[in-house]
Design an enzyme around this catalytic site. Sequence first.
Site, PDB file in Angstrom:
ATOM      1  N   LYS A   9      41.408 -55.011  25.177  1.00  0.00           N
ATOM      2  CA  LYS A   9      41.773 -55.869  26.309  1.00  0.00           C
ATOM      3  C   LYS A   9      42.719 -57.004  25.870  1.00  0.00           C
ATOM      4  CE  LYS A   9      37.558 -54.835  28.943  1.00  0.00           C
ATOM      5  NZ  LYS A   9      36.423 -55.434  29.712  1.00  0.00           N
ATOM      6  N   TYR A  49      39.522 -50.880  38.273  1.00  0.00           N
ATOM      7  CA  TYR A  49      38.223 -51.547  38.437  1.00  0.00           C
ATOM      8  C   TYR A  49      37.748 -51.541  39.892  1.00  0.00           C
ATOM      9  CZ  TYR A  49      38.185 -53.178  33.580  1.00  0.00           C
ATOM     10  OH  TYR A  49      38.136 -53.248  32.201  1.00  0.00           O
ATOM     11  N   ASN A 112      35.845 -59.665  26.966  1.00  0.00           N
ATOM     12  CA  ASN A 112      34.944 -59.014  26.014  1.00  0.00           C
ATOM     13  C   ASN A 112      35.608 -57.929  25.170  1.00  0.00           C
ATOM     14  OD1 ASN A 112      35.140 -57.133  27.999  1.00  0.00           O
ATOM     15  ND2 ASN A 112      32.962 -57.093  28.535  1.00  0.00           N
ATOM     16  N   HIS A 115      37.135 -52.092  26.518  1.00  0.00           N
ATOM     17  CA  HIS A 115      36.529 -51.275  27.572  1.00  0.00           C
ATOM     18  C   HIS A 115      36.028 -49.988  26.941  1.00  0.00           C
ATOM     19  CE1 HIS A 115      36.020 -49.056  31.324  1.00  0.00           C
ATOM     20  NE2 HIS A 115      36.618 -48.042  30.722  1.00  0.00           N
ATOM     21  N   GLU A 126      39.432 -41.868  33.942  1.00  0.00           N
ATOM     22  CA  GLU A 126      40.155 -42.971  33.290  1.00  0.00           C
ATOM     23  C   GLU A 126      41.258 -42.447  32.359  1.00  0.00           C
ATOM     24  OE1 GLU A 126      36.319 -45.993  33.543  1.00  0.00           O
ATOM     25  OE2 GLU A 126      36.993 -45.327  31.568  1.00  0.00           O
TER      26      GLU A 126
HETATM   27  N1  UDP Z   1      32.748 -58.666  33.869  1.00  0.00           N
HETATM   28  C1  UDP Z   1      32.845 -60.027  34.169  1.00  0.00           C
HETATM   29  N2  UDP Z   1      31.711 -60.699  34.535  1.00  0.00           N
HETATM   30  C2  UDP Z   1      30.501 -60.089  34.655  1.00  0.00           C
HETATM   31  C3  UDP Z   1      30.409 -58.710  34.356  1.00  0.00           C
HETATM   32  C4  UDP Z   1      31.551 -58.032  33.977  1.00  0.00           C
HETATM   33  O1  UDP Z   1      33.929 -60.593  34.084  1.00  0.00           O
HETATM   34  O2  UDP Z   1      29.519 -60.753  34.997  1.00  0.00           O
HETATM   35  C5  UDP Z   1      33.956 -57.922  33.453  1.00  0.00           C
HETATM   36  C6  UDP Z   1      33.939 -57.588  31.960  1.00  0.00           C
HETATM   37  O3  UDP Z   1      35.276 -57.668  31.463  1.00  0.00           O
HETATM   38  C7  UDP Z   1      33.405 -56.181  31.971  1.00  0.00           C
HETATM   39  C8  UDP Z   1      34.088 -55.611  33.218  1.00  0.00           C
HETATM   40  O4  UDP Z   1      34.028 -56.689  34.150  1.00  0.00           O
HETATM   41  O5  UDP Z   1      33.748 -55.477  30.791  1.00  0.00           O
HETATM   42  C9  UDP Z   1      33.435 -54.395  33.798  1.00  0.00           C
HETATM   43  O6  UDP Z   1      32.052 -54.669  34.007  1.00  0.00           O
HETATM   44  P1  UDP Z   1      30.933 -53.593  33.629  1.00  0.00           P
HETATM   45  O7  UDP Z   1      29.657 -54.060  34.227  1.00  0.00           O
HETATM   46  O8  UDP Z   1      31.429 -52.216  33.986  1.00  0.00           O
HETATM   47  O9  UDP Z   1      30.816 -53.753  32.040  1.00  0.00           O
HETATM   48  P2  UDP Z   1      31.246 -52.773  30.843  1.00  0.00           P
HETATM   49  O10 UDP Z   1      31.071 -51.360  31.325  1.00  0.00           O
HETATM   50  O11 UDP Z   1      32.691 -53.092  30.513  1.00  0.00           O
HETATM   51  O12 UDP Z   1      30.325 -53.112  29.716  1.00  0.00           O
HETATM   52 MG    MG Z   2      31.773 -50.424  33.019  1.00  0.00          MG
END
Ligand code: UDP
Ligand code: MG
Length: 137
Positions: A9, A49, A112, A115, A126
């Site tokens: 990212k 997203y 974070n 992805h 994807e």
């Molecule tokens: N995210 C965020 N705040 C939150 C949860 C998620 O900004 O409270 C963002 C973060 O970058 C995350 C992405 O949204 O990686 C997608 O969320 P998901 O729950 O799918 O998490 P992931 O699969 O990436 O662990």
């Molecule tokens: Mg996810």
Amino acid sequence: MKRTFTMIKPDAVENGHTGAILEKINSAGFRIVGLKKTQLTQSDAEAFYAVHKERPFFGELVAFMTRGPIVAAVLEKDNAVNDFRTLIGATNPEDAAEGTIRQLYATSVGENAVHGSDSDENAAIEIGFHFSGRELF
Ligand code: UDP
Ligand code: MG
């Protein structure tokens, strides 16, 4: 062999962690099938997203994901989706296990570092979103 999709990212690219993250991916036994540095447009990020569009963090997430380049990759390994989720760690780096990519390189739950696809079905979607067949080797 199964495939998963990842993005390094904008935070991790900005902070100079691209090489270290690719090294961890290689060391964990994933084969890099496709790789590109690119920048998501607003509509790319909104589409990628879309599942999160009703969530309160959606606007912030799209702004973050479009603010600079990402590195997108297709990875191959037995059990690729689950093994990659283990390698990256929990969404929130405060909860991410020791030695995981997010524990090492993420700065917050939003920014974070990486992805990782959450299912074989979403991995296929994807991968198709980012790569054509001719870009996968
Ligand atoms: N995210 C965020 N705040 C939150 C949860 C998620 O900004 O409270 C963002 C973060 O970058 C995350 C992405 O949204 O990686 C997608 O969320 P998901 O729950 O799918 O998490 P992931 O699969 O990436 O662990
Ligand atoms: Mg996810």
